[in-house]
Design a protein around this motif. Structure first.
Motif, PDB file in Angstrom:
ATOM      1  N   GLU A 116      78.376 -36.360  -2.746  1.00  0.00           N
ATOM      2  CA  GLU A 116      76.925 -36.434  -2.794  1.00  0.00           C
ATOM      3  C   GLU A 116      76.436 -35.873  -1.457  1.00  0.00           C
ATOM      4  N   TRP A 117      75.215 -36.127  -1.082  1.00  0.00           N
ATOM      5  CA  TRP A 117      74.719 -35.517   0.150  1.00  0.00           C
ATOM      6  C   TRP A 117      75.413 -36.044   1.390  1.00  0.00           C
ATOM      7  N   LYS A 118      75.842 -37.283   1.306  1.00  0.00           N
ATOM      8  CA  LYS A 118      76.529 -37.842   2.465  1.00  0.00           C
ATOM      9  C   LYS A 118      77.902 -37.182   2.652  1.00  0.00           C
ATOM     10  N   LEU A 221      62.789 -44.739  -0.779  1.00  0.00           N
ATOM     11  CA  LEU A 221      62.197 -44.195   0.440  1.00  0.00           C
ATOM     12  C   LEU A 221      63.333 -43.723   1.347  1.00  0.00           C
ATOM     13  N   PRO A 222      63.021 -42.794   2.288  1.00  0.00           N
ATOM     14  CA  PRO A 222      64.100 -42.210   3.085  1.00  0.00           C
ATOM     15  C   PRO A 222      65.039 -43.210   3.759  1.00  0.00           C
ATOM     16  N   LEU A 223      64.552 -44.331   4.228  1.00  0.00           N
ATOM     17  CA  LEU A 223      65.441 -45.205   4.984  1.00  0.00           C
ATOM     18  C   LEU A 223      65.910 -46.425   4.191  1.00  0.00           C
ATOM     19  N   SER A 323      66.025 -39.481  -1.533  1.00  0.00           N
ATOM     20  CA  SER A 323      64.572 -39.515  -1.639  1.00  0.00           C
ATOM     21  C   SER A 323      63.988 -38.119  -1.468  1.00  0.00           C
ATOM     22  N   CYS A 324      64.660 -37.229  -0.784  1.00  0.00           N
ATOM     23  CA  CYS A 324      64.194 -35.840  -0.686  1.00  0.00           C
ATOM     24  C   CYS A 324      65.114 -34.884  -1.428  1.00  0.00           C
ATOM     25  N   HIS A 325      66.417 -35.138  -1.319  1.00  0.00           N
ATOM     26  CA  HIS A 325      67.352 -34.225  -1.987  1.00  0.00           C
ATOM     27  C   HIS A 325      67.467 -34.628  -3.441  1.00  0.00           C
ATOM     28  N   ASN A 326      66.461 -34.311  -4.199  1.00  0.00           N
ATOM     29  CA  ASN A 326      66.472 -34.721  -5.599  1.00  0.00           C
ATOM     30  C   ASN A 326      65.873 -33.642  -6.488  1.00  0.00           C
ATOM     31  N   PRO A 336      75.012 -31.301  -3.631  1.00  0.00           N
ATOM     32  CA  PRO A 336      74.627 -30.258  -2.675  1.00  0.00           C
ATOM     33  C   PRO A 336      74.591 -28.878  -3.327  1.00  0.00           C
ATOM     34  N   PRO A 337      73.872 -27.946  -2.724  1.00  0.00           N
ATOM     35  CA  PRO A 337      73.732 -26.611  -3.308  1.00  0.00           C
ATOM     36  C   PRO A 337      75.054 -25.838  -3.289  1.00  0.00           C
ATOM     37  N   ASP A 338      75.121 -24.815  -4.125  1.00  0.00           N
ATOM     38  CA  ASP A 338      76.356 -24.024  -4.216  1.00  0.00           C
ATOM     39  C   ASP A 338      76.664 -23.264  -2.938  1.00  0.00           C
ATOM     40  N   LYS A 345      73.141 -18.162   5.566  1.00  0.00           N
ATOM     41  CA  LYS A 345      71.955 -18.531   4.789  1.00  0.00           C
ATOM     42  C   LYS A 345      71.334 -19.803   5.344  1.00  0.00           C
ATOM     43  N   LEU A 346      72.170 -20.703   5.833  1.00  0.00           N
ATOM     44  CA  LEU A 346      71.685 -21.987   6.341  1.00  0.00           C
ATOM     45  C   LEU A 346      72.104 -22.152   7.807  1.00  0.00           C
ATOM     46  N   PRO A 347      71.461 -21.388   8.704  1.00  0.00           N
ATOM     47  CA  PRO A 347      71.891 -21.411  10.110  1.00  0.00           C
ATOM     48  C   PRO A 347      71.747 -22.787  10.768  1.00  0.00           C
ATOM     49  N   LEU A 348      70.881 -23.627  10.186  1.00  0.00           N
ATOM     50  CA  LEU A 348      70.686 -24.961  10.775  1.00  0.00           C
ATOM     51  C   LEU A 348      71.982 -25.767  10.799  1.00  0.00           C
ATOM     52  N   LEU A 349      72.865 -25.455   9.859  1.00  0.00           N
ATOM     53  CA  LEU A 349      74.107 -26.225   9.756  1.00  0.00           C
ATOM     54  C   LEU A 349      74.985 -26.085  10.995  1.00  0.00           C
ATOM     55  N   GLN A 353      72.970 -30.872  16.802  1.00  0.00           N
ATOM     56  CA  GLN A 353      71.917 -31.825  17.121  1.00  0.00           C
ATOM     57  C   GLN A 353      70.946 -31.996  15.956  1.00  0.00           C
ATOM     58  N   TRP A 354      70.601 -30.870  15.333  1.00  0.00           N
ATOM     59  CA  TRP A 354      69.696 -30.957  14.180  1.00  0.00           C
ATOM     60  C   TRP A 354      70.326 -31.812  13.086  1.00  0.00           C
ATOM     61  N   MET A 355      71.609 -31.571  12.839  1.00  0.00           N
ATOM     62  CA  MET A 355      72.305 -32.300  11.781  1.00  0.00           C
ATOM     63  C   MET A 355      72.270 -33.806  12.045  1.00  0.00           C
ATOM     64  N   VAL A 356      72.520 -34.181  13.301  1.00  0.00           N
ATOM     65  CA  VAL A 356      72.552 -35.610  13.624  1.00  0.00           C
ATOM     66  C   VAL A 356      71.158 -36.218  13.511  1.00  0.00           C
TER      67      VAL A 356
HETATM   68  C1  HEC Z   1      62.465 -36.545   4.357  1.00  0.00           C
HETATM   69  C2  HEC Z   1      63.210 -35.813   3.378  1.00  0.00           C
HETATM   70  C3  HEC Z   1      64.710 -35.710   3.585  1.00  0.00           C
HETATM   71  C4  HEC Z   1      65.608 -36.737   3.660  1.00  0.00           C
HETATM   72  C5  HEC Z   1      65.347 -38.229   3.538  1.00  0.00           C
HETATM   73  C6  HEC Z   1      66.917 -36.139   3.837  1.00  0.00           C
HETATM   74  N1  HEC Z   1      66.783 -34.772   3.884  1.00  0.00           N
HETATM   75 FE1  HEC Z   1      68.291 -33.450   4.187  1.00  0.00          FE
HETATM   76  N2  HEC Z   1      66.955 -31.929   4.188  1.00  0.00           N
HETATM   77  C7  HEC Z   1      65.593 -32.037   3.929  1.00  0.00           C
HETATM   78  C8  HEC Z   1      64.999 -30.725   3.975  1.00  0.00           C
HETATM   79  C9  HEC Z   1      63.517 -30.413   3.740  1.00  0.00           C
HETATM   80  C10 HEC Z   1      66.056 -29.801   4.297  1.00  0.00           C
HETATM   81  C11 HEC Z   1      65.975 -28.312   4.455  1.00  0.00           C
HETATM   82  C12 HEC Z   1      65.804 -27.998   5.913  1.00  0.00           C
HETATM   83  C13 HEC Z   1      65.737 -26.519   6.144  1.00  0.00           C
HETATM   84  O1  HEC Z   1      66.557 -25.790   5.597  1.00  0.00           O
HETATM   85  O2  HEC Z   1      64.838 -26.103   6.886  1.00  0.00           O
HETATM   86  C14 HEC Z   1      67.261 -30.593   4.412  1.00  0.00           C
HETATM   87  C15 HEC Z   1      68.511 -30.093   4.698  1.00  0.00           C
HETATM   88  C16 HEC Z   1      69.672 -30.804   4.737  1.00  0.00           C
HETATM   89  C17 HEC Z   1      70.966 -30.255   5.037  1.00  0.00           C
HETATM   90  C18 HEC Z   1      71.334 -28.841   5.420  1.00  0.00           C
HETATM   91  C19 HEC Z   1      70.759 -27.736   4.733  1.00  0.00           C
HETATM   92  C20 HEC Z   1      70.926 -27.684   3.241  1.00  0.00           C
HETATM   93  O3  HEC Z   1      69.876 -27.702   2.570  1.00  0.00           O
HETATM   94  O4  HEC Z   1      72.048 -27.602   2.762  1.00  0.00           O
HETATM   95  C21 HEC Z   1      71.877 -31.281   4.949  1.00  0.00           C
HETATM   96  C22 HEC Z   1      73.370 -31.210   5.162  1.00  0.00           C
HETATM   97  C23 HEC Z   1      71.122 -32.454   4.646  1.00  0.00           C
HETATM   98  N3  HEC Z   1      69.810 -32.147   4.523  1.00  0.00           N
HETATM   99  C24 HEC Z   1      71.697 -33.696   4.496  1.00  0.00           C
HETATM  100  C25 HEC Z   1      70.986 -34.856   4.350  1.00  0.00           C
HETATM  101  C26 HEC Z   1      71.571 -36.179   4.334  1.00  0.00           C
HETATM  102  C27 HEC Z   1      73.066 -36.470   4.458  1.00  0.00           C
HETATM  103  C28 HEC Z   1      70.570 -37.066   4.191  1.00  0.00           C
HETATM  104  C29 HEC Z   1      70.671 -38.584   4.163  1.00  0.00           C
HETATM  105  C30 HEC Z   1      71.187 -39.171   5.346  1.00  0.00           C
HETATM  106  C31 HEC Z   1      69.325 -36.299   4.115  1.00  0.00           C
HETATM  107  N4  HEC Z   1      69.623 -34.977   4.214  1.00  0.00           N
HETATM  108  C32 HEC Z   1      68.093 -36.877   3.975  1.00  0.00           C
HETATM  109  C33 HEC Z   1      64.896 -33.218   3.676  1.00  0.00           C
HETATM  110  C34 HEC Z   1      65.458 -34.477   3.723  1.00  0.00           C
END
Ligand code: HEC
Length: 366
Positions: A116-118, A221-223, A323-326, A336-338, A345-349, A353-356
């Motif tokens: 899953e996303w985790k 909700l997110p938390l 709550s957001c990844h849905n 997660p996406p393919d 494509k996803l330089p943020l990864l 620091q952003w990830m944490v």
């Molecule tokens: C408030 C809404 C929200 C929540 C809650 C959230 N995300 Fe995200 N997440 C986003 C958005 C929006 C992006 C896309 C950011 C970008 O690409 O600019 C993203 C991107 C990501 C990415 C990397 C880029 C991608 O799209 O593959 C990962 C990994 C990720 N989230 C993991 C998590 C995890 C794990 C959790 C739970 C702990 C989580 N997110 C909770 C909104 C959220």
């Protein structure tokens, strides 16, 4: 000489729980599908099939948490008892340190499997952390990312790492037990008894506090769900410094320092020597007072350690990712996406620091 040392009981508890972990794990392998499309669905399906299925899965999660907890207590107690100074314990010390590493790897591969996303997050973050290592970091990171398939993680989790741990456990404890009266069966029986309360706690927790995996009808909700203590906390704590510090301080506190400390501790028996008997200071404390003092010291050190693990874990959402990844965000909930591996494509990864920050405060950083 006493034949049975209660002072090793946390090690014994970990061992008994590991046996149970093996049983629940074997059960789960019969249902898990190690491929990206079906992994998450196969875990979710456990919750629809029957109580036994979900209970086994949640027991596996809770057992993991208690195993690492008792390993940590066992480690601090051996450390404070200065086991590394005893020549006879040298091998146990070294295998014990290696076991900590192996159990850490088993945990991390375990987080990734549900996909899953985790799980996805760990798959991306683990290489990032490895990438902070000097010299070997970059190739190691790229190697880990390109090596990754769920199938390989699965094989590591259920076969390679358990095999290594069984060999290490054999050298770590069973070697000594074979020469002892009653041997391994007696040891397992005695420790099984001590572990019984923990087993009951795990069984009840697994039945009442389920690990959030299933798609909820109402999007959280997110938390939400953050208070459930999960084994992830033990790994997340290494990432926390990245949230507060930029540049070199993050990796120094989260990677170099723990790494150097680990190496020093593992090597301790080889450069520290016990003072000869006549040079050792005679302790003025009575044996009972010594025991009380040891208990107080171990308890306070473990409290500080678990306290920081708890405060780090406390802030991290365990269910809130959905709550957001849905579906409404255009991405299937939980999966997660393919293009998850495409860091162009996803330089943020690449941004540790952003990830944490996204993990701990997704509602602020995204
Ligand atoms: C408030 C809404 C929200 C929540 C809650 C959230 N995300 Fe995200 N997440 C986003 C958005 C929006 C992006 C896309 C950011 C970008 O690409 O600019 C993203 C991107 C990501 C990415 C990397 C880029 C991608 O799209 O593959 C990962 C990994 C990720 N989230 C993991 C998590 C995890 C794990 C959790 C739970 C702990 C989580 N997110 C909770 C909104 C959220």
């Amino acid at each position: 000489m006493k034949r049975f040392h209660f002072r090793y009981y946390f090690g014994g508890i970990a061992l008994i729980l590991l046996v149970l972990q093996l049983i629940t794990g074997i059960f789960l392998t019969m249902y898990y599908e190690p491929n990206l499309r079906e992994a998450y669905a196969s875990v979710q399906a456990l919750y629809q099939d029957s109580f036994l299925h979900s209970w086994m899965r949640d027991s596996h999660r809770w057992l993991a948490f208690f195993i690492v907890t008792s390993v940590v207590v066992h480690f601090f107690r051996s450390l404070l008892r200065k086991d590394y100074l005893r020549p006879r314990k040298r091998v146990s010390w070294l295998t014990g340190m290696l076991l900590i590493l192996v159990i850490l790897f088993i945990s991390v591969t375990g987080f990734i499997l549900p996909w899953e996303w985790k799980g996805y997050w760990f798959m991306e973050m683990v290489p990032n952390l490895a990438g902070e290592l000097p010299f070997i970091g970059e190739p190691l990171k790229n190697g880990l990312i390109s090596f990754f398939t769920l199938n390989r993680v699965f094989v590591a989790h259920i076969l390679l790492l358990p095999l290594v741990s069984i060999i290490l456990i054999d050298i770590h404890v069973f070697g000594h037990l074979r020469n002892r009266k009653g041997g391994i069966p007696r040891y397992l029986m005695m420790h099984g008894l001590i572990t019984l309360p923990v087993i009951v706690v795990v069984a009840v927790l697994a039945a009442t506090v389920q690990m959030p995996t299933s798609d909820p009808d109402i999007i959280p909700l997110p938390l939400e769900g953050r208070f459930v203590p999960t084994i992830e906390w033990y790994v997340l704590i290494f990432y926390v410094p990245f949230m507060y510090f930029e540049n070199w301080i993050g990796p120094t506190l989260g990677l170099y320092l723990p790494g150097v400390l680990f190496l020093l501790l593992a090597a301790a028996p080889f450069f520290l020597r016990r003072k000869p008997l006549e040079e050792r200071k005679k302790s003025k404390l009575s044996p009972t007072m010594k025991k009380v003092a040891a208990f107080v010291v171990v308890t306070s050190i473990c409290s500080v350690f678990f306290g920081s693990v708890y405060t780090a874990g406390y802030r991290s959402p365990t269910m809130g990712c959905n709550s957001c990844h849905n579906i409404y965000m255009g991405r299937r909930m939980g999966v997660p996406p393919d293009d998850f591996r495409d860091r162009e494509k996803l330089p943020l990864l690449d941004d540790n620091q952003w990830m944490v920050e996204h993990w701990f405060a997704p509602q602020q950083t995204w």
